[in-house]
Design an enzyme around this catalytic site. Structure first.
Site, short mmCIF file in Angstrom:
data_model
loop_
_atom_site.label_atom_id
_atom_site.label_comp_id
_atom_site.label_asym_id
_atom_site.label_seq_id
_atom_site.Cartn_x
_atom_site.Cartn_y
_atom_site.Cartn_z
N THR A 1 -43.32 42.74 97.45
CA THR A 1 -42.36 41.66 97.61
C THR A 1 -42.71 40.49 96.69
OG1 THR A 1 -41.87 42.21 99.89
CG2 THR A 1 -41.64 39.90 99.32
N GLY B 1 -36.78 43.75 107.00
CA GLY B 1 -38.15 43.25 107.16
C GLY B 1 -38.18 41.75 107.36
N1 ASP Z 1 -42.74 42.21 103.73
C1 ASP Z 1 -41.94 43.23 103.13
C2 ASP Z 1 -41.21 43.98 104.21
O1 ASP Z 1 -41.79 44.28 105.21
C3 ASP Z 1 -42.72 44.20 102.32
C4 ASP Z 1 -43.55 43.59 101.22
O2 ASP Z 1 -44.14 42.51 101.41
O3 ASP Z 1 -43.60 44.18 100.14
O4 ASP Z 1 -40.07 44.31 104.00
#
Ligand code: ASP
Length: 341
Positions: free
Chosen positions: A207, A237
């Site tokens: 992310t 998410g």
């Molecule tokens: N936090 C993001 C999610 O759970 C994933 C990530 O941080 O890459 O969708």
């Protein structure tokens, strides 16, 4: 007894609340600042080639430069956040926009959010498949609708009406990430396998996020993601959830998170950090440590955050081996990092 109770309550309240002269909102704002992340995870030196490492540093630096240029020219923190995030959304190295991971049906479903710390306005989109830069759609939801979050087809229709750049879902297809998804499917529900990044062979969340402080003393924060590899269709998410993956309040701080989203939602990580800064004597770093290094792992989650307050204090805290990250506070002096040291 009653007096004793009253006295105890007052003592606790006094200990927990900041004195007026300590409140960040009441003090002169710090220098224009931008802090960014491109995901946290088990990022190890031994798995990286020098070229790959260089590519990540270059992409992070480009994102910093792009956002800082906005701030330097007197632009708003919101625009700096969008500029920095767009660079990372357009790079296949990060799990956002062009480099988004695949869900359990082999589709790229993207989430993003943005928040304005000067007035607590916020916007978010979730589960979108045709918006080239989801962060711009989150901004449009915040500024051009009376809503905070829009999802799926509706969000896409709205993005078209706002003349945002629309792409065919195939734009998000990246063959390395597709192969990663196929492997994950084979491993069936093996979360470890799902996190293996095809670019670095490390386990990571990819992310992207940015938090900025402009010359007007206003903080903004934004986050954009493809979510987690092989996530169930329709899964959302923490990234587009205000208070979980993103939060901004001039009176406390701005936060953008990356990590195992379900845990970040359940702990309302971004808002928790902001609240600790606002209502307790903890510094920004102590607040981030208490949430990311204690509460998240205690529940079984992992990941990291970037945060920034009105004084220009920065935190880049993660409980994983590494986090792609960087900050800039002085022209030409942007710093980017990958590993813990
Ligand atoms: N936090 C993001 C999610 O759970 C994933 C990530 O941080 O890459 O969708």
């Amino acid at each position: 007894m009653r007096f004793f109770l009253l006295f105890s309550l007052l003592a606790i309240a006094a200990a927990c609340s900041k004195k007026p002269d300590e409140r960040v909102a009441d003090r002169p704002a710090g220098p224009i600042t931008l802090v960014i992340h491109g995901g946290a995870g088990t990022i190890k030196r031994e798995n990286m080639t020098p070229e790959r490492e260089q590519a990540y540093h270059a992409a992070l630096q480009q994102a910093l430069d792009s956002g800082y240029t906005v701030l330097e020219r007197g632009g708003k923190s919101l625009d700096a956040v969008i500029a920095a995030i767009k660079v990372m959304e357009n790079s296949p190295l990060f799990n956002a926009g062009k480099g988004a991971v695949f869900n359990s049906e082999g589709k790229n479903e993207l989430d993003a959010s943005i928040m304005d710390g000067s007035n607590l306005m916020a916007g978010a989109v979730a589960g979108v498949t045709t918006i080239k830069n989801p962060i711009t759609a989150a901004y449009a939801v915040m500024t051009k609708s009376e809503h905070v979050m829009m999802i799926g087809d509706g969000a896409e229709k709205f993005a078209r009406e706002q003349n945002l750049e629309i792409v065919d879902p195939s734009y998000f297809f990246d063959s390395l990430r597709y192969k990663q998804w196929l492997k994950t499917k084979e491993a069936e529900a093996d979360r470890e396998a799902a996190l293996i990044d095809p670019y670095t062979k490390d386990k990571k969340f990819g992310t992207v996020g940015a938090v900025a402080l402009d010359q007007y003393g206003n903080i903004a924060a934004g986050t954009s993601t493809g979510g987690m590899t092989n996530k169930k269709y329709g899964r959302v998410g923490d990234a587009p959830i205000i208070g979980a993956g993103t939060y901004a309040d001039n009176a406390s701080c701005g936060v953008s998170a990356t990590g195992w989203g379900e845990f970040f939602i359940r702990l309302a990580v971004a808002h928790d950090i902001a609240s600790l800064v606002k209502y307790t004597d903890l510094s920004l770093q102590e607040a981030a440590d208490s949430v990311v290094m204690k509460k998240v792992p205690r529940l079984g989650g992992d990941g990291g955050i970037i945060a920034l307050d009105r004084l220009g204090n920065i935190s880049m805290t993660f409980n994983t081996a590494g986090m792609y990250r960087g900050y800039i506070q002085k022209k030409g002096e942007g710093k980017t990092f990958i590993y813990k040291d």
